[in-house]
Design a protein around this motif. Structure first.
Motif, PDB file in Angstrom:
ATOM      1  N   UNK A 188      28.898  -6.053 -16.052  1.00 20.64           N
ATOM      2  CA  UNK A 188      28.856  -5.450 -14.718  1.00 20.64           C
ATOM      3  C   UNK A 188      28.869  -3.928 -14.816  1.00 20.64           C
ATOM      4  N   UNK A 189      29.642  -3.377 -15.742  1.00 20.42           N
ATOM      5  CA  UNK A 189      29.653  -1.927 -15.936  1.00 20.42           C
ATOM      6  C   UNK A 189      28.246  -1.409 -16.199  1.00 20.42           C
ATOM      7  N   UNK A 190      27.511  -2.097 -17.060  1.00 16.38           N
ATOM      8  CA  UNK A 190      26.156  -1.680 -17.370  1.00 16.38           C
ATOM      9  C   UNK A 190      25.247  -1.822 -16.155  1.00 16.38           C
ATOM     10  N   UNK A 191      25.420  -2.891 -15.398  1.00 18.22           N
ATOM     11  CA  UNK A 191      24.599  -3.091 -14.201  1.00 18.22           C
ATOM     12  C   UNK A 191      24.874  -2.022 -13.150  1.00 18.22           C
ATOM     13  N   UNK A 192      26.133  -1.643 -13.009  1.00 18.61           N
ATOM     14  CA  UNK A 192      26.477  -0.583 -12.052  1.00 18.61           C
ATOM     15  C   UNK A 192      25.915   0.768 -12.509  1.00 18.61           C
ATOM     16  N   UNK A 193      25.857   0.969 -13.808  1.00 14.23           N
ATOM     17  CA  UNK A 193      25.241   2.197 -14.330  1.00 14.23           C
ATOM     18  C   UNK A 193      23.761   2.230 -13.983  1.00 14.23           C
ATOM     19  N   UNK A 194      23.075   1.096 -14.114  1.00 14.83           N
ATOM     20  CA  UNK A 194      21.662   1.036 -13.734  1.00 14.83           C
ATOM     21  C   UNK A 194      21.496   1.253 -12.231  1.00 14.83           C
ATOM     22  N   UNK A 195      22.417   0.734 -11.438  1.00 17.73           N
ATOM     23  CA  UNK A 195      22.366   0.959  -9.999  1.00 17.73           C
ATOM     24  C   UNK A 195      22.568   2.437  -9.670  1.00 17.73           C
ATOM     25  N   UNK A 243       9.271   6.288  -0.678  1.00 17.85           N
ATOM     26  CA  UNK A 243      10.730   6.410  -0.596  1.00 17.85           C
ATOM     27  C   UNK A 243      11.371   5.041  -0.408  1.00 17.85           C
ATOM     28  N   UNK A 244      10.794   4.219   0.454  1.00 12.22           N
ATOM     29  CA  UNK A 244      11.378   2.910   0.718  1.00 12.22           C
ATOM     30  C   UNK A 244      11.237   1.968  -0.469  1.00 12.22           C
ATOM     31  N   UNK A 245      10.204   2.133  -1.283  1.00 12.46           N
ATOM     32  CA  UNK A 245      10.114   1.337  -2.514  1.00 12.46           C
ATOM     33  C   UNK A 245      11.283   1.646  -3.433  1.00 12.46           C
ATOM     34  N   UNK A 246      11.622   2.933  -3.540  1.00  9.35           N
ATOM     35  CA  UNK A 246      12.781   3.296  -4.369  1.00  9.35           C
ATOM     36  C   UNK A 246      14.080   2.776  -3.759  1.00  9.35           C
ATOM     37  N   UNK A 247      14.155   2.754  -2.410  1.00  6.66           N
ATOM     38  CA  UNK A 247      15.363   2.225  -1.776  1.00  6.66           C
ATOM     39  C   UNK A 247      15.499   0.725  -2.037  1.00  6.66           C
ATOM     40  N   UNK A 248      14.393   0.005  -1.972  1.00  8.39           N
ATOM     41  CA  UNK A 248      14.437  -1.432  -2.255  1.00  8.39           C
ATOM     42  C   UNK A 248      14.862  -1.688  -3.702  1.00  8.39           C
ATOM     43  N   UNK A 249      14.427  -0.840  -4.587  1.00 10.61           N
ATOM     44  CA  UNK A 249      14.822  -0.946  -5.994  1.00 10.61           C
ATOM     45  C   UNK A 249      16.336  -0.768  -6.135  1.00 10.61           C
ATOM     46  N   UNK A 250      16.876   0.203  -5.403  1.00  8.47           N
ATOM     47  CA  UNK A 250      18.321   0.416  -5.409  1.00  8.47           C
ATOM     48  C   UNK A 250      19.048  -0.810  -4.854  1.00  8.47           C
ATOM     49  N   UNK A 251      18.552  -1.332  -3.759  1.00 10.88           N
ATOM     50  CA  UNK A 251      19.196  -2.497  -3.137  1.00 10.88           C
ATOM     51  C   UNK A 251      19.242  -3.673  -4.113  1.00 10.88           C
ATOM     52  N   UNK A 252      18.163  -3.905  -4.818  1.00 12.78           N
ATOM     53  CA  UNK A 252      18.120  -4.999  -5.787  1.00 12.78           C
ATOM     54  C   UNK A 252      19.167  -4.799  -6.882  1.00 12.78           C
ATOM     55  N   UNK A 253      19.306  -3.579  -7.379  1.00 17.98           N
ATOM     56  CA  UNK A 253      20.241  -3.340  -8.488  1.00 17.98           C
ATOM     57  C   UNK A 253      21.694  -3.419  -8.030  1.00 17.98           C
TER      58      UNK A 253
END
Length: 517
Positions: A409-416, A386-396
């Protein structure tokens, strides 16, 4: 053409006592029905005569439909002769899909069971003959409340024969289900009880000694409480939802496409999150197929969401800003897209590729390629995933906030947003094992996902408004209103971007992550 009817009913059978009382509506094997006059507003029990019904039930050789509580039959006799497919909705509630009488199962019904039947084929399983004594339960105004029937049934499966009598009360449209509770109470006093059998077919198979469906070769399951056991239970739940939602999507039931897409995404996310538990050499191809399915279903779901948003936005405008035939333009635009997206959604469910995906999911769960961490306690393995996925979210999120406003930025926010959804699914799936800390982290991820979802909807809506404005201008209509809405959507996306740092700071609380470990 098939038609659908909702059935709300309750089945009863006589106990060993005879339950004899006067004023019955018809004879039962071992007893008579009590007089229901005066029960829950019933003022008349009107005899409607006797009908003889003959039904042949179809299923796969391993009886997959029966195992799932579905029945497919060809019935003659009575007012509704034809093919009937019954889909369970809730205990005592089923949707009956009807098609005209024919020699073989009609495609309108076989398509609705394709996710279960696949390549197995359908064949007759059991034949039921019934003598049905029918009465109508009426209120003081003579309005129909329910149908009361006593069925004397003979089931034949090969040389095996079984007979029994059952009583059924089926509500009329819009009648309060509390009527069934009152009837049940009256029946219990007269020596009847609610039947244990969920359907005539289930009872027929049981009483004619039908052998259980052949089981797949036994595979040793990981011990309860391990990460592997937890993951497999979750994957089975989502696989079952994917299969069960198939007929709902085909019938175009509300929210069905969305729910199937969610099950698809949860499966795909779980396989990605837990690649250290289950071998990705097997699951990566499945993830790609699940991605394809979600994308194909997404066309229809995205249209639904976009239409509702545009309708809402138009409804918020004062009349002075409504220039030209904007509502009819929106209807025309949606009708053209809906026809295409509906065909696309159903076509993907009919495709060999989709059936192969379902088979592959079954094979994965029948013999899962688990890795060493699967045998460890869930409480030790799941938090790390779970925390690996959270770190992935934090990076994005961080990467998106570092960009200037604009398309990139729109595309980056979509990936986030997609990362937030995956983190949320991972935490929700882990909650049964990890409890409150996982639920709190899931809520935090959902808050971020909601804000980023609003931003993404604004971006997509702007694109649609631009196309609508061009279409309106091409038809000689004013494009003013579409421009006004475009500007409002720009304000929405700008607001979301302003709010994101604060929303993310609240979600990314170190205490939340610490509690998980």
């Amino acid at each position: 053409m098939a038609e659908t009817q909702r059935e709300i009913e309750r089945k009863f059978e006589f106990t060993h006592g005879d339950g004899t009382e006067g004023g019955g509506a018809g004879p039962g094997r071992g007893g008579r029905l009590p007089d229901l006059t005066g029960t829950a507003g019933i003022t008349e029990v009107r005899a409607e005569g006797t009908v003889r019904l003959d039904a042949v039930y179809y299923d796969t050789p391993d009886r997959r439909l029966a195992a799932a509580g579905l029945t497919l039959r060809r019935r003659t006799g009575g007012h509704d002769a034809g093919w009937h497919l019954k889909l369970p909705v809730a205990p005592g509630v089923r949707d009956e899909i009807r098609a005209p009488l024919a020699d073989t199962p009609p495609r309108a019904l076989t398509a609705l069971v394709r996710s279960r039947v696949r390549g197995s084929g359908l064949e007759p399983q059991v034949r039921l003959g019934s003598e049905r004594v029918v009465s109508h339960l009426l209120d003081a105004r003579g309005d129909f409340l329910a149908e009361l029937s006593t069925d004397t049934v003979r089931a034949e499966r090969g040389t095996a024969v079984a007979t029994w009598t059952e009583v059924e009360v089926e509500l009329g449209d819009g009648v309060d289900p509390a009527l069934l509770d009152a009837v049940e109470k009256r029946f219990r006093k007269a020596g009847l009880r609610v039947s244990d059998a969920p359907s005539k077919l289930a009872r027929a198979l049981a009483e004619t000694g039908a052998a259980p469906a052949p089981a797949a070769a036994a595979v040793e399951e990981p011990p309860e409480g391990t990460a592997g056991a937890h993951l497999l239970a979750y994957l089975r739940e989502q696989r079952d939802a994917l299969i069960a939602l198939d007929p709902a999507v085909r019938l175009d039931l509300p929210d069905s496409v969305h729910q199937m897409r969610v099950a698809t995404r949860r499966l795909r996310s779980a396989l990605a999150t837990h690649r250290r538990i289950i071998d990705r050499a097997t699951t990566d191809p499945l993830r790609e197929e699940l991605r394809h399915l979600a994308a194909e279903l997404g066309a229809d779901r995205d249209r639904e969401v976009l239409l509702e948003r545009l309708r809402t936005r138009l409804g918020e405008l004062p009349r002075t800003l409504l220039h030209g035939p904007v509502r009819s333009r929106l209807r025309t635009w949606n009708a053209a897209r809906r026809s295409a997206t509906r065909r696309r959604a159903v076509a993907v469910l009919d495709s060999p590729r989709h059936l192969a995906l379902l088979d592959a999911l079954d094979a994965l769960l029948a013999d899962p390629p688990l890795r060493a961490p699967a045998s460890r306690p869930a409480g030790r393995v799941l938090p790390k995933a779970v925390l690996r996925d959270w770190d992935r979210l934090a990076h994005r999120v961080g990467a998106a906030l570092d960009l200037e406003p604009g398309e990139e930025r729109d595309l980056a926010l979509h990936e986030a947003r997609k990362a937030a959804k995956r983190a949320r699914y991972a935490a929700e799936a882990a909650a049964p094992a990890l409890g409150k800390p996982a639920r709190r982290l899931a809520r935090a991820a959902k808050n971020v996902q909601t804000l980023l979802g609003e931003h993404r909807d604004g971006v997509v809506t702007r694109e649609a408004l631009h196309r609508l404005a061009l279409q309106a201008a091409g038809a000689g209509e004013s494009s003013f209103t579409w421009g006004v809405l475009y500007g409002r959507e720009e304000e929405v996306t700008a607001r979301c971007e302003r709010e994101l740092p604060a929303v993310w700071a609240e979600a990314d609380d170190p205490a939340l992550r610490a509690a998980l470990t």
